[in-house]
Design an enzyme around this catalytic site. Structure first.
Site, short mmCIF file in Angstrom:
data_model
loop_
_atom_site.label_atom_id
_atom_site.label_comp_id
_atom_site.label_asym_id
_atom_site.label_seq_id
_atom_site.Cartn_x
_atom_site.Cartn_y
_atom_site.Cartn_z
N CYS A 1 -41.78 19.81 41.66
CA CYS A 1 -41.12 19.98 43.19
C CYS A 1 -42.76 20.97 44.10
CB CYS A 1 -40.49 21.01 43.07
SG CYS A 1 -39.33 21.38 44.41
N HIS B 1 -36.25 20.73 38.87
CA HIS B 1 -36.94 21.85 37.85
C HIS B 1 -36.87 22.01 36.46
CE1 HIS B 1 -38.45 23.91 41.56
NE2 HIS B 1 -37.47 23.06 41.85
N GLU C 1 -38.15 23.77 34.58
CA GLU C 1 -38.03 24.92 33.85
C GLU C 1 -36.79 26.02 33.95
OE1 GLU C 1 -38.83 23.47 36.73
OE2 GLU C 1 -39.46 25.29 37.90
#
Lengths: 232, 82
Positions: free
Chosen positions: A86, A203, A205
């Site tokens: 990002c 994302h 994560e």
């Protein structure tokens, strides 16, 4: 194995990355402050998401001049693996480590949603554990994620297999409605020519903790870990 | 010296903000509006430089930081600072 997460003023996905790498994947994980300068001992580096320097001027435009970015550039030029997520992706394109640019979403809206991505190639350290063509469900969360580049660069990216992730529908197709932000050619993630640097808007994560239903994001981290092991 | 700098998207790059403003103006009844482009305006105050020196420095600043020349172009004027 030792990995590092670069923290800029305004990074806000750094703790998520830290949690996934340290507690889920059990790696020796270090914070790297943006004023630090040495990276040589790391197996890979993550530039996390967020709003470094408030996204002032352009996302990533100011962060790329942080002292650490000189080290990140040296590290990458020596073959070190760098993943930008990002805002980390935005910093990598501003710094010139990756080609192209990330512009305002075509719909002028900040988009936070779960969506699907197609892995275009598994011949990278970031996707080595995936099968080419696999569809991963990973969320996006950005206002400026519309990938753009000139047509010569796009051709070069395609010819060299540097387009790593594309926005797609659940079956892996790429109709117009499966492009959330108007990215050129549905591009969600690209690598440099040597494939040791990748940026992605989604994302991973945020979907890598086994406490959650979806752990597709682990594929990116597992790939990085396995390819780092293979090279160490 | 005072540099007045405009940074705008290059021709052919989709200006989604300009497009949104264009639609809004049309909706307000300004049907004569044909096109809208949005950009950034910056004023940079410089000390101790001649106009020639300032010109070179401002170009450098634009290329390095103020514009992303992949998608943006820049133009500027220089005038004596007050």
């Amino acid at each position: 194995m030792k990995c590092g997460i670069v923290v800029f003023p305004g990074s806000n996905c750094d703790h998520d990355c830290y949690h996934i790498l340290k507690h889920v994947h059990q790696l020796e994980t270090h914070w790297i402050w943006h004023k630090d300068e040495v990276l040589d001992s790391f197996d890979f580096i993550v530039l996390p998401g967020g709003f470094s320097y408030g996204d002032y001027l352009r996302p990533g435009a100011i962060a790329r001049f942080s002292p650490i970015m000189k080290s990140v550039t040296d590290y990458a030029n020596k073959g070190g693996r760098v993943l930008g997520i990002c805002n980390g992706f935005q910093i990598l394109v501003e710094s010139g480590l990756l080609p192209g640019v990330l512009m305002d979403n075509a719909g002028q809206r900040f988009i936070c949603k779960d969506l699907t991505l197609r892995v275009e190639t598994n011949e990278t350290p970031f996707t080595s554990q995936c099968t080419t063509g696999t569809v991963l469900r990973i969320p996006i969360n950005h206002g400026q994620g519309r990938y753009f580049t000139d047509s010569d660069t796009l051709k070069r990216l395609k010819d060299n297999g540097q387009v790593i992730l594309r926005y797609c529908d659940a079956k892996g197709g790429t109709p117009e409605e499966a492009n959330p932000n108007g990215s050129l050619d549905h591009i969600a993630g690209v690598a440099n020519a040597a494939k040791n640097v990748m940026g992605m808007m989604p994302h991973p994560e945020r979907c890598a903790d086994p406490l959650w239903n979806n752990v597709d994001g682990q594929m990116i981290f597992k790939s990085l870990i396995e390819s780092s092991l293979a090279h160490s | 010296m005072l540099a007045k700098i405009h940074v705008t998207l290059k021709n052919g790059v989709l200006d989604s903000q300009g497009k949104a403003v264009h639609h809004a103006l049309n909706d307000l009844g300004y049907s004569e509006v044909q096109d809208v482009h949005l950009g950034k305006y910056m004023e940079v105050k410089l000390k101790g430089l001649s106009k020639e020196e300032a010109e070179g420095r401002v170009i450098e600043m634009c290329e390095k930081l103020l514009a992303n020349t992949v998608i943006e172009s820049y133009r500027f004027t220089l005038e004596p600072a007050e």
